[in-house]
Write a protein that holds these residues in place. Sequence first.
Motif, PDB file in Angstrom:
ATOM      1  N   TYR A 184       0.726  -1.077   0.030  1.00  0.00           N
ATOM      2  CA  TYR A 184      -0.011  -0.059  -0.082  1.00  0.00           C
ATOM      3  C   TYR A 184       0.878   1.378  -0.033  1.00  0.00           C
ATOM      4  N   GLN A 185       1.966   1.325   0.855  1.00  0.00           N
ATOM      5  CA  GLN A 185       2.757   2.372   0.941  1.00  0.00           C
ATOM      6  C   GLN A 185       3.562   2.805  -0.495  1.00  0.00           C
ATOM      7  N   ALA A 186       3.872   1.497  -1.046  1.00  0.00           N
ATOM      8  CA  ALA A 186       4.715   1.809  -2.394  1.00  0.00           C
ATOM      9  C   ALA A 186       3.797   2.322  -3.471  1.00  0.00           C
ATOM     10  N   ILE A 187       2.548   1.524  -3.478  1.00  0.00           N
ATOM     11  CA  ILE A 187       1.469   2.187  -4.607  1.00  0.00           C
ATOM     12  C   ILE A 187       1.104   3.253  -4.268  1.00  0.00           C
ATOM     13  N   ALA A 188       0.715   3.774  -2.967  1.00  0.00           N
ATOM     14  CA  ALA A 188       0.240   5.053  -2.652  1.00  0.00           C
ATOM     15  C   ALA A 188       1.267   6.247  -2.974  1.00  0.00           C
ATOM     16  N   VAL A 189       2.590   6.042  -2.628  1.00  0.00           N
ATOM     17  CA  VAL A 189       3.494   7.205  -2.634  1.00  0.00           C
ATOM     18  C   VAL A 189       3.651   7.395  -4.186  1.00  0.00           C
ATOM     19  N   VAL A 190       3.823   6.398  -5.051  1.00  0.00           N
ATOM     20  CA  VAL A 190       4.004   6.708  -6.768  1.00  0.00           C
ATOM     21  C   VAL A 190       2.842   7.275  -7.152  1.00  0.00           C
ATOM     22  N   PHE A 191       1.617   6.674  -6.730  1.00  0.00           N
ATOM     23  CA  PHE A 191       0.197   7.296  -7.364  1.00  0.00           C
ATOM     24  C   PHE A 191       0.388   8.815  -6.944  1.00  0.00           C
ATOM     25  N   LEU A 192       0.495   9.189  -5.907  1.00  0.00           N
ATOM     26  CA  LEU A 192       0.704  10.716  -5.403  1.00  0.00           C
ATOM     27  C   LEU A 192       1.764  11.345  -6.179  1.00  0.00           C
ATOM     28  N   ALA A 193       2.947  10.792  -6.577  1.00  0.00           N
ATOM     29  CA  ALA A 193       3.830  11.402  -7.097  1.00  0.00           C
ATOM     30  C   ALA A 193       3.119  11.664  -8.597  1.00  0.00           C
ATOM     31  N   GLN A 194       2.558  10.692  -9.107  1.00  0.00           N
ATOM     32  CA  GLN A 194       2.077  10.539 -10.624  1.00  0.00           C
ATOM     33  C   GLN A 194       1.103  11.712 -10.431  1.00  0.00           C
ATOM     34  N   LEU A 195       0.125  11.674  -9.683  1.00  0.00           N
ATOM     35  CA  LEU A 195      -0.773  12.734  -9.433  1.00  0.00           C
ATOM     36  C   LEU A 195      -0.287  14.060  -9.503  1.00  0.00           C
ATOM     37  N   HIS A 196       0.722  14.492  -8.866  1.00  0.00           N
ATOM     38  CA  HIS A 196       1.376  15.688  -9.042  1.00  0.00           C
ATOM     39  C   HIS A 196       2.515  15.948 -10.078  1.00  0.00           C
ATOM     40  N   MET A 197       2.369  15.023 -10.995  1.00  0.00           N
ATOM     41  CA  MET A 197       3.205  15.072 -12.141  1.00  0.00           C
ATOM     42  C   MET A 197       4.797  15.120 -12.009  1.00  0.00           C
ATOM     43  N   VAL A 198       5.223  14.083 -10.824  1.00  0.00           N
ATOM     44  CA  VAL A 198       6.493  14.115 -10.354  1.00  0.00           C
ATOM     45  C   VAL A 198       7.135  13.010 -10.711  1.00  0.00           C
ATOM     46  N   ASP A 199       8.253  12.645 -11.555  1.00  0.00           N
ATOM     47  CA  ASP A 199       8.518  11.527 -11.816  1.00  0.00           C
ATOM     48  C   ASP A 199       9.609  11.057 -10.976  1.00  0.00           C
ATOM     49  N   LEU A 200       9.294   9.860 -10.246  1.00  0.00           N
ATOM     50  CA  LEU A 200      10.410   9.172  -9.320  1.00  0.00           C
ATOM     51  C   LEU A 200      11.505   8.376 -10.199  1.00  0.00           C
ATOM     52  N   THR A 201      12.718   8.497  -9.695  1.00  0.00           N
ATOM     53  CA  THR A 201      13.894   8.043 -10.398  1.00  0.00           C
ATOM     54  C   THR A 201      14.095   6.618  -9.907  1.00  0.00           C
ATOM     55  N   LEU A 202      14.637   5.772 -10.480  1.00  0.00           N
ATOM     56  CA  LEU A 202      14.925   4.521 -10.151  1.00  0.00           C
ATOM     57  C   LEU A 202      15.443   4.448  -8.899  1.00  0.00           C
ATOM     58  N   GLY A 203      16.573   5.215  -8.363  1.00  0.00           N
ATOM     59  CA  GLY A 203      17.089   5.529  -7.151  1.00  0.00           C
ATOM     60  C   GLY A 203      16.163   6.095  -5.933  1.00  0.00           C
ATOM     61  N   GLN A 204      14.989   6.576  -6.272  1.00  0.00           N
ATOM     62  CA  GLN A 204      14.027   6.941  -5.311  1.00  0.00           C
ATOM     63  C   GLN A 204      12.958   5.737  -5.108  1.00  0.00           C
ATOM     64  N   GLN A 205      12.931   5.175  -6.202  1.00  0.00           N
ATOM     65  CA  GLN A 205      11.843   3.934  -6.102  1.00  0.00           C
ATOM     66  C   GLN A 205      12.677   2.718  -5.038  1.00  0.00           C
TER      67      GLN A 205
END
Length: 483
Positions: free
Chosen positions: A377-398
């Motif tokens: 849930y934490q993994a999916i929610a954090v990336v979803f929130l980033a996508q929602l704000h047009m923030v691309d997370l790098t491989l290192g951040q993931q």
Amino acid sequence: MRKLPLHIRIIIGLVLGIVWAFISSYLGWNQFTIDWIDPFGTIFIRVLKAIAVPLVLLSIISGVSSLTDINKLGKLGLKTLVFYLMSTVLAVGIGLTLVNLVKPGKFVNEEQRVKNRIKYELWVSENPDVPRPKDGRSFLKEQEYQDLVNSTMSEDAMDSLRGVAASSNDRVDQLSQSAEETTSQGPLKFFVDMVPENVFGAFSSNANMLQVIFFALFFGICLAMLPNDKVGGVISFVNGANEVILKMVDIIMKAAPFFVFALLAGVIAKMADTPAQVLQIFKGLGSYSITLLVGLLFMIFVLYPLIVSMFIKKLSYREFLKRISPAQFLAFSTSSSAATLPVTMECVEENMGASKKISSFVLPIGATVNMDGTSMYQAIAVVFLAQLHMVDLTLGQQLTIVLTATLASIGSAAVPSAGLVMMIIVLNSVGLNPAWVAIIFPVDRILDMFRTVVNVTGDATVSTLIAKSEGELNVPDDVPANK
């Protein structure tokens, strides 16, 4: 009705609870449901939690004191932690893969996402310690977005998506404060917290299960080291008291279908006043909710049963789900792996055939530190929130999310919505605004129910596999889902 297996009766209770909640909301009886039905669900959770602490204490002491070779305890503990760590990393990995493939945040209106990005950049500009967006873009400076920049700075652009009042900021502040306290602790704070200052305080209403486990292990090891003629009476008392607690679980579970009905009716009645409002809650966050549900259901109905059936031939896909189903349905209705622990232990011991020596050691630890559903849930929610704000997370951040979510799940209490505090820690770890956690508030309670099912099923899977590896598994030839 009484002749039906327990898991069928619990399903009936679940369905009737949902049906009643929709009927009561349609007829305007929600207050009656909250006042006269929901309290029985609260009573049920309280009784289960009251039993959980003595059950963990007595079962661990009983199991450890029966060991003839104390050296095996260290190997068993190491194997338990490694298995749980592997399952958590696997859950986070599946979650990240799913959310990157589906990209649920991109299903939201493009203009709304641009506004979200602008608000994110404004927040970054106000917090100099926060890392700048990795994509190098600045919507605040790009000419084509100036009209949106002006409108965004003069309105609360997120209210329509959140579907919650500004008062939710108070809850965000409370969660942020808890997260700051957690992250400011030293690297060995986790181990310090395991040791109780007052053993009776560890058994209080706010029971610290790790401290209970520590004391039980210490007490059980000392019993095993002493000659039987000196401690035989204590061991007999512990074993007898443990049987009494298990009998209490049996009696409580006979009334479980009614209590589950009350729980579900109360949960839905508190969410909204009309059926339309209940459905509306999911509308704005539909892509996120569906993505997370797909991941959680995959863990429950595909991954765990296949792993067990692969290594334990007598437990087929269908048999595994049938034998663990009472714990799963209870986990769904209570949203608490700690409250479900007594039933999980009963299912693993009586239906799966794991020895008490293994289940009494592995399952309490799992209910405390193994949170596969919460980690996903934490993994999916954090990336979803980033996508929602047009923030691309790098491989290192993931990869940082994998590490942080895994470690955060260990500190996540086995109670409803505790993962929200850990969510803020994960958001902070990749430089995202912790206030975004408010966006997923509306659907958190329902999704928490599914996350708990994953947590409990993961605990049962690991304990069964460990019992198999230790030669402590004797699967009954023909055991119904419950007595």
